[in-house]
Write a protein that holds these residues in place. Structure first.
Motif, mmCIF file in Angstrom:
data_model
loop_
_atom_site.group_PDB
_atom_site.id
_atom_site.type_symbol
_atom_site.label_atom_id
_atom_site.label_comp_id
_atom_site.label_asym_id
_atom_site.label_seq_id
_atom_site.Cartn_x
_atom_site.Cartn_y
_atom_site.Cartn_z
ATOM 1 N N ILE A 31 1.344 35.011 3.311
ATOM 2 C CA ILE A 31 2.520 35.414 2.535
ATOM 3 C C ILE A 31 2.876 36.855 2.873
ATOM 4 N N ALA A 32 4.053 37.064 3.398
ATOM 5 C CA ALA A 32 4.589 38.397 3.690
ATOM 6 C C ALA A 32 3.612 39.297 4.439
ATOM 7 N N PRO A 33 3.137 38.872 5.629
ATOM 8 C CA PRO A 33 2.285 39.782 6.421
ATOM 9 C C PRO A 33 3.090 40.981 6.897
ATOM 10 N N THR A 34 2.411 42.018 7.309
ATOM 11 C CA THR A 34 3.084 43.240 7.756
ATOM 12 C C THR A 34 4.007 42.972 8.936
ATOM 13 N N ASP A 35 3.551 42.168 9.868
ATOM 14 C CA ASP A 35 4.346 41.828 11.050
ATOM 15 C C ASP A 35 4.177 40.333 11.310
ATOM 16 N N ARG A 36 5.208 39.545 11.038
ATOM 17 C CA ARG A 36 5.099 38.090 11.131
ATOM 18 C C ARG A 36 4.761 37.621 12.548
ATOM 19 N N ILE A 37 5.384 38.199 13.566
ATOM 20 C CA ILE A 37 5.123 37.784 14.945
ATOM 21 C C ILE A 37 3.684 38.084 15.334
ATOM 22 N N GLN A 38 3.228 39.277 15.011
ATOM 23 C CA GLN A 38 1.855 39.641 15.354
ATOM 24 C C GLN A 38 0.859 38.792 14.566
ATOM 25 N N TRP A 39 1.204 38.465 13.319
ATOM 26 C CA TRP A 39 0.338 37.594 12.515
ATOM 27 C C TRP A 39 0.194 36.224 13.169
ATOM 28 N N LEU A 40 1.304 35.692 13.676
ATOM 29 C CA LEU A 40 1.259 34.402 14.355
ATOM 30 C C LEU A 40 0.371 34.466 15.595
ATOM 31 N N MET A 41 0.486 35.540 16.351
ATOM 32 C CA MET A 41 -0.330 35.696 17.556
ATOM 33 C C MET A 41 -1.808 35.806 17.207
ATOM 34 N N GLU A 42 -2.102 36.541 16.146
ATOM 35 C CA GLU A 42 -3.499 36.728 15.737
ATOM 36 C C GLU A 42 -4.080 35.454 15.129
ATOM 37 N N SER A 43 -3.231 34.591 14.595
ATOM 38 C CA SER A 43 -3.706 33.410 13.874
ATOM 39 C C SER A 43 -3.973 32.210 14.773
ATOM 40 N N ILE A 44 -3.532 32.269 16.019
ATOM 41 C CA ILE A 44 -3.685 31.124 16.912
ATOM 42 C C ILE A 44 -5.152 30.793 17.166
ATOM 43 N N LEU A 45 -5.931 31.780 17.560
ATOM 44 C CA LEU A 45 -7.332 31.518 17.905
ATOM 45 C C LEU A 45 -8.165 31.011 16.722
ATOM 46 N N PRO A 46 -8.057 31.630 15.523
ATOM 47 C CA PRO A 46 -8.820 31.095 14.381
ATOM 48 C C PRO A 46 -8.474 29.645 14.062
ATOM 49 N N VAL A 47 -7.186 29.293 14.153
ATOM 50 C CA VAL A 47 -6.777 27.916 13.883
ATOM 51 C C VAL A 47 -7.411 26.970 14.904
ATOM 52 N N ILE A 48 -7.422 27.391 16.167
ATOM 53 C CA ILE A 48 -8.051 26.579 17.218
ATOM 54 C C ILE A 48 -9.536 26.396 16.938
ATOM 55 N N VAL A 49 -10.203 27.478 16.536
ATOM 56 C CA VAL A 49 -11.645 27.416 16.243
ATOM 57 C C VAL A 49 -11.917 26.435 15.107
ATOM 58 N N VAL A 50 -11.147 26.533 14.026
ATOM 59 C CA VAL A 50 -11.340 25.644 12.873
ATOM 60 C C VAL A 50 -11.103 24.191 13.267
ATOM 61 N N LEU A 51 -10.072 23.936 14.063
ATOM 62 C CA LEU A 51 -9.782 22.569 14.496
ATOM 63 C C LEU A 51 -10.907 22.007 15.366
ATOM 64 N N ILE A 52 -11.438 22.837 16.247
ATOM 65 C CA ILE A 52 -12.555 22.399 17.098
ATOM 66 C C ILE A 52 -13.765 22.057 16.248
#
Length: 210
Positions: A31-52
C-alpha cells in the motif's frame, strides 16, 4: 516443531503462521510504497522464491527452522522494498544520529542474506545430495556467495534495461566498490552462519560424550 520436516502442511501451524504473517505484511507494505516502480522491481525475486518453495513443497520440505530464517530475510527485504533501500526509516535514523553520508540498510540485508540463507542451503545439500563433514559447511557458503554474485548481475541487467530506475535499483550511491562490498557482506554472513552452526553441533557432540 522447528526441525521436523515431515509434519503435514495442515498440521504445521508454525509454517502456516509464517505464511499468514508474510502475506499480511507484504500486503500492508504494498500500500502506497515510496516508489511504485522500484517496489515492483524489488518484489519480483521474493515472489519467485515463495512460488518455488510452494510448488516444490511436496518434493522437498525444509525444516521450520529453515523456513523461519527465510521468513525473517523476506520481511527485511520487503521493508526495504516499501521505503526503497536508500530511504528507510532505519537510514533516516542513522543519518540523524551518526551523520552517515549513505544509506546502509542495503548492506544490512546483504549480510542478512548470507546469515539467514546458508542454513537452508546446507539443509538442502545434506538431505538431497548427502553432503557430509567439512564440505557440508564450505559448499553452502560457496552457494550463498554465488547467489550474491548472481543477484549483482541481475541488478546490472536491470540498470541497462530500466535506465534511471535501474540505476536507483542498483543503489551504488556513489561507491564504485558497492557491488564487491555487498558480495563480501553476504560472504561474511554465510561464514558466520556456518561457524555458529558448527560450534552448536560440536557442543552437542561433546555433551553426548559426557
Amino acid at each position: 516443531m522447528l526441525t521436523n520436516p515431515d509434519i503435514p502442511f495442515s498440521r504445521n501451524w508454525p509454517l502456516n503462521l509464517m505464511i499468514f504473517m508474510l502475506a499480511v505484511y507484504w500486503g500492508f507494505t504494498a500500500i502506497a510504497p515510496t516508489d511504485r516502480i522500484q517496489w515492483l522491481m524489488e518484489s519480483i525475486l521474493p515472489v519467485i522464491v515463495v512460488l518455488i518453495l510452494a510448488f516444490t513443497y511436496e518434493v522437498f520440505r525444509f525444516s521450520n527452522a529453515s523456513y523461519l530464517l527465510m521468513f525473517i530475510f523476506l520481511c527485511l527485504h520487503t521493508y526495504g522494498a516499501h521505503y526503497t533501500y536508500e530511504g528507510t526509516p532505519f537510514d533516516m535514523w542513522l543519518k540523524a544520529s551518526f551523520h552517515t553520508q549513505r544509506s546502509y540498510y542495503d548492506r544490512v540485508v546483504h549480510f542478512a542474506f548470507g546469515l539467514f540463507w546458508t542454513y537452508p542451503f546446507r539443509e538442502l545439500l545434506t538431505r538431497a545430495a548427502a553432503l557430509r563433514g567439512f564440505w557440508s559447511y564450505i559448499i553452502p557458503v560457496a552457494v550463498c556467495f554465488s547467489c550474491s554474485a548472481c543477484f549483482e548481475i541481475i541488478e546490472m541487467g536491470a540498470a541497462f534495461v530500466a535506465g534511471q530506475k535501474g540505476l536507483e535499483y542498483v543503489g551504488l550511491q556513489g561507491d564504485v566498490f558497492d557491488t564487491q562490498k555487498d558480495m563480501g557482506l553476504g560472504l561474511a554472513g554465510a561464514v558466520i552462519s556456518m561457524c555458529m552452526l558448527a560450534w552448536v553441533l560440536w557442543r552437542k557432540k561433546v555433551k553426548k560424550r559426557q
